[in-house]
Write a protein that holds these residues in place. Sequence first.
Motif, PDB file in Angstrom:
ATOM      1  N   PHE A   1      35.737 -20.228  14.318  1.00 50.77           N
ATOM      2  CA  PHE A   1      35.863 -21.052  13.120  1.00 50.77           C
ATOM      3  C   PHE A   1      34.576 -20.855  12.326  1.00 50.77           C
ATOM      4  CE2 PHE A   1      38.458 -22.950  16.389  1.00 50.77           C
ATOM      5  CZ  PHE A   1      39.640 -23.260  15.729  1.00 50.77           C
ATOM      6  N   ASP A   2      34.676 -20.183  11.178  1.00 53.06           N
ATOM      7  CA  ASP A   2      33.506 -19.822  10.387  1.00 53.06           C
ATOM      8  C   ASP A   2      33.400 -20.718   9.160  1.00 53.06           C
ATOM      9  OD1 ASP A   2      32.547 -17.206  11.739  1.00 53.06           O
ATOM     10  OD2 ASP A   2      34.704 -16.936  11.517  1.00 53.06           O
ATOM     11  N   ARG A   3      32.179 -21.185   8.905  1.00 52.83           N
ATOM     12  CA  ARG A   3      31.943 -22.117   7.805  1.00 52.83           C
ATOM     13  C   ARG A   3      31.910 -21.391   6.467  1.00 52.83           C
ATOM     14  NH1 ARG A   3      27.837 -27.108   8.396  1.00 52.83           N
ATOM     15  NH2 ARG A   3      28.320 -28.222   6.479  1.00 52.83           N
ATOM     16  N   LEU A   4      32.583 -21.973   5.479  1.00 47.96           N
ATOM     17  CA  LEU A   4      32.586 -21.440   4.120  1.00 47.96           C
ATOM     18  C   LEU A   4      31.509 -22.133   3.291  1.00 47.96           C
ATOM     19  CD1 LEU A   4      36.455 -21.393   3.536  1.00 47.96           C
ATOM     20  CD2 LEU A   4      35.005 -19.521   4.343  1.00 47.96           C
ATOM     21  N   ASP A   5      31.285 -21.636   2.076  1.00 49.36           N
ATOM     22  CA  ASP A   5      30.244 -22.203   1.213  1.00 49.36           C
ATOM     23  C   ASP A   5      30.514 -23.658   0.851  1.00 49.36           C
ATOM     24  OD1 ASP A   5      28.911 -19.808   1.261  1.00 49.36           O
ATOM     25  OD2 ASP A   5      29.766 -19.079  -0.624  1.00 49.36           O
ATOM     26  N   ASP A   6      31.789 -24.044   0.784  1.00 48.50           N
ATOM     27  CA  ASP A   6      32.112 -25.425   0.408  1.00 48.50           C
ATOM     28  C   ASP A   6      32.122 -26.375   1.606  1.00 48.50           C
ATOM     29  OD1 ASP A   6      34.362 -24.619   1.722  1.00 48.50           O
ATOM     30  OD2 ASP A   6      35.768 -25.021   0.084  1.00 48.50           O
ATOM     31  N   GLY A   7      31.746 -25.871   2.796  1.00 46.47           N
ATOM     32  CA  GLY A   7      31.678 -26.722   3.981  1.00 46.47           C
ATOM     33  C   GLY A   7      32.918 -26.705   4.836  1.00 46.47           C
ATOM     34  N   ALA A   8      34.016 -26.142   4.340  1.00 46.21           N
ATOM     35  CA  ALA A   8      35.234 -26.035   5.137  1.00 46.21           C
ATOM     36  C   ALA A   8      35.096 -24.887   6.137  1.00 46.21           C
ATOM     37  CB  ALA A   8      36.439 -25.812   4.233  1.00 46.21           C
ATOM     38  N   PHE A   9      36.026 -24.829   7.097  1.00 46.73           N
ATOM     39  CA  PHE A   9      36.012 -23.773   8.105  1.00 46.73           C
ATOM     40  C   PHE A   9      37.305 -22.971   8.023  1.00 46.73           C
ATOM     41  CE2 PHE A   9      32.786 -26.558   9.691  1.00 46.73           C
ATOM     42  CZ  PHE A   9      31.903 -25.746  10.384  1.00 46.73           C
ATOM     43  N   VAL A  10      37.218 -21.706   8.421  1.00 50.58           N
ATOM     44  CA  VAL A  10      38.383 -20.835   8.430  1.00 50.58           C
ATOM     45  C   VAL A  10      38.545 -20.262   9.837  1.00 50.58           C
ATOM     46  CG1 VAL A  10      37.045 -18.822   7.675  1.00 50.58           C
ATOM     47  CG2 VAL A  10      39.519 -18.874   7.309  1.00 50.58           C
ATOM     48  N   HIS A  11      39.789 -20.157  10.271  1.00 45.91           N
ATOM     49  CA  HIS A  11      40.137 -19.725  11.626  1.00 45.91           C
ATOM     50  C   HIS A  11      40.301 -18.205  11.667  1.00 45.91           C
ATOM     51  CE1 HIS A  11      43.062 -18.715  14.788  1.00 45.91           C
ATOM     52  NE2 HIS A  11      42.706 -19.809  15.425  1.00 45.91           N
ATOM     53  N   HIS A  12      39.727 -17.567  12.710  1.00 47.34           N
ATOM     54  CA  HIS A  12      39.896 -16.127  12.914  1.00 47.34           C
ATOM     55  C   HIS A  12      40.241 -15.860  14.378  1.00 47.34           C
ATOM     56  CE1 HIS A  12      37.174 -15.880   9.271  1.00 47.34           C
ATOM     57  NE2 HIS A  12      38.160 -15.076   8.932  1.00 47.34           N
ATOM     58  N   ASP A  13      41.140 -14.906  14.593  1.00 42.00           N
ATOM     59  CA  ASP A  13      41.473 -14.438  15.943  1.00 42.00           C
ATOM     60  C   ASP A  13      40.803 -13.093  16.178  1.00 42.00           C
ATOM     61  OD1 ASP A  13      43.254 -16.438  17.060  1.00 42.00           O
ATOM     62  OD2 ASP A  13      44.686 -15.835  15.523  1.00 42.00           O
ATOM     63  N   ILE A  14      40.168 -12.941  17.334  1.00 42.86           N
ATOM     64  CA  ILE A  14      39.553 -11.672  17.727  1.00 42.86           C
ATOM     65  C   ILE A  14      40.170 -11.266  19.061  1.00 42.86           C
ATOM     66  CG2 ILE A  14      37.404 -10.483  18.292  1.00 42.86           C
ATOM     67  CD1 ILE A  14      35.939 -12.628  16.653  1.00 42.86           C
ATOM     68  N   GLU A  15      40.780 -10.084  19.106  1.00 44.75           N
ATOM     69  CA  GLU A  15      41.489  -9.657  20.316  1.00 44.75           C
ATOM     70  C   GLU A  15      41.103  -8.232  20.683  1.00 44.75           C
ATOM     71  OE1 GLU A  15      46.067  -9.380  22.095  1.00 44.75           O
ATOM     72  OE2 GLU A  15      45.636 -10.443  20.221  1.00 44.75           O
ATOM     73  N   SER A  16      40.784  -8.023  21.955  1.00 42.17           N
ATOM     74  CA  SER A  16      40.468  -6.693  22.462  1.00 42.17           C
ATOM     75  C   SER A  16      41.752  -5.979  22.881  1.00 42.17           C
ATOM     76  CB  SER A  16      39.521  -6.792  23.670  1.00 42.17           C
ATOM     77  OG  SER A  16      38.346  -7.496  23.344  1.00 42.17           O
ATOM     78  N   ASP A  17      41.654  -4.671  23.078  1.00 43.48           N
ATOM     79  CA  ASP A  17      42.804  -3.901  23.555  1.00 43.48           C
ATOM     80  C   ASP A  17      43.169  -4.346  24.969  1.00 43.48           C
ATOM     81  OD1 ASP A  17      42.892  -2.461  21.213  1.00 43.48           O
ATOM     82  OD2 ASP A  17      41.619  -0.842  21.982  1.00 43.48           O
ATOM     83  N   THR A  18      44.455  -4.427  25.230  1.00 48.59           N
ATOM     84  CA  THR A  18      44.935  -4.826  26.554  1.00 48.59           C
ATOM     85  C   THR A  18      46.008  -3.860  27.038  1.00 48.59           C
ATOM     86  OG1 THR A  18      46.634  -6.293  25.620  1.00 48.59           O
ATOM     87  CG2 THR A  18      44.482  -7.274  26.119  1.00 48.59           C
TER      88      THR A  18
END
Length: 462
Positions: free
Chosen positions: A169-186
Amino acid sequence: MSFRDQLTTPRRMLFAFAVLLIIAIVIAVSGRSGAMQVALTEQPAPGPSSPASPSADAAKDTDTDTAVAVKPTDAVAAENPAVALNTPKKPPGPPPLEHYQIKDGDTLSQIFSDRDISATLLYRLLEADVEFLSLETLHPGTQLTFRYDEEHRLQQLALQIDPARQVTFDRLDDGAFVHHDIESDTHWVSTLVPGEVQGSFYVSGLKAGLSKRQVVEISHLLKNRLNFRRSLRAGDRFSVLVGREMTGEMPTGNSQVDAVALHRGATTYQAFLAEDGSYYDENGDSIAPAFLRWPTSRHFRVSSSFDRNRLHPITGRKSPHNGVDLATPMGTVVMSTGDGTVTRVGNHPYAGRYVDIKHSGSFETRYLHLSKVLVKRGQRVKRGQKIALSGNTGRTTGPHLHFEFHAKGNPVNPLTADIPTSTRIAKDQLNDFKAQVKRQLARMATPVKPDAIYAEGPSQPQ
């Protein structure tokens, strides 16, 4: 003697006396200086037989310590005490990264409170998580990583789901957060688990090396064809191919039942996981009932469609919509679209009351914004069973039902996706399926040691 001479004589005498006094003082001072010089010249130099003066060493040590300890700012403060009082000392900041491992009994609110992170910021994170609910269930052993800036403001929260998957969950300039998925090869490997019935199938399966979840899954797969309590006898055999997901050489913890064969006397009961994520017998007939397309008895208007690039109707930010919103009136009966087990029941600030159901194969369904939940976590449900009443809980623009369908770990459009809604495998997939069955039967029939491992392709978890 003239009168003038009489006046000047005392002056001359006084002057002469002053000169003599000055000469005496000079001689006395010169004599003392010479004596000191002689004394210093005659003082022996320190050596092995003549140690240096302790007072000199002490003076030397004192000078050295002072040189190390005194700083320019200290010197200024010593000359001006007001500077010492008014000069602020910078407090030690938090580490830029902080790792925390979830323990039994932890709550997200307490974890944040212990780090002086405000409830407002926590709610911003939950808002970013409303379409995913990643933070709803934190298991002991799961790792959280807090990333701060120089002013102790949280800039990122990372949640390690398993060795191959991370959510940030990364913070934006306006203080809100955005969700990101990070997945390795399986990739997946298949392990053969053979066993023999001694007592109940549940106990026998655990003894053979199956997990509790896998034993329950097999029991429900074959329950319509075999009575596990009455029909099984001591000595009956079973073989199970268990798929385990790997990232590199490390298991992720995800597994699935790829195939099962249970031998009861002269009869064999079998189930095989097909590419569509559902189970079929060796002829391609469905083991479990097909899914319902709609979670309601009638088809309601779709007020918000499935859209991974949707702009949120309230915030205006890009926010994926991982399901469909049905314009159901308050109190509409909500049904499970397939047989399964209730895995989560919760009440989220933004998603409202919700239910998650795990179905056979690689399918899950989710129902949000409910007014009343009628099932419990761990409960088995049937296709078409009433599980809740629709409502307006959480953050909504009006009463509706948010319905999600997940296949192979990813959300899909429940109204249009290719999901098992028929009782037989598709004709264009039948030949490939029968070839798969032939390979798996050969593996389960081959007398090998338990836990024999076979390489498999990039399949998906249940």
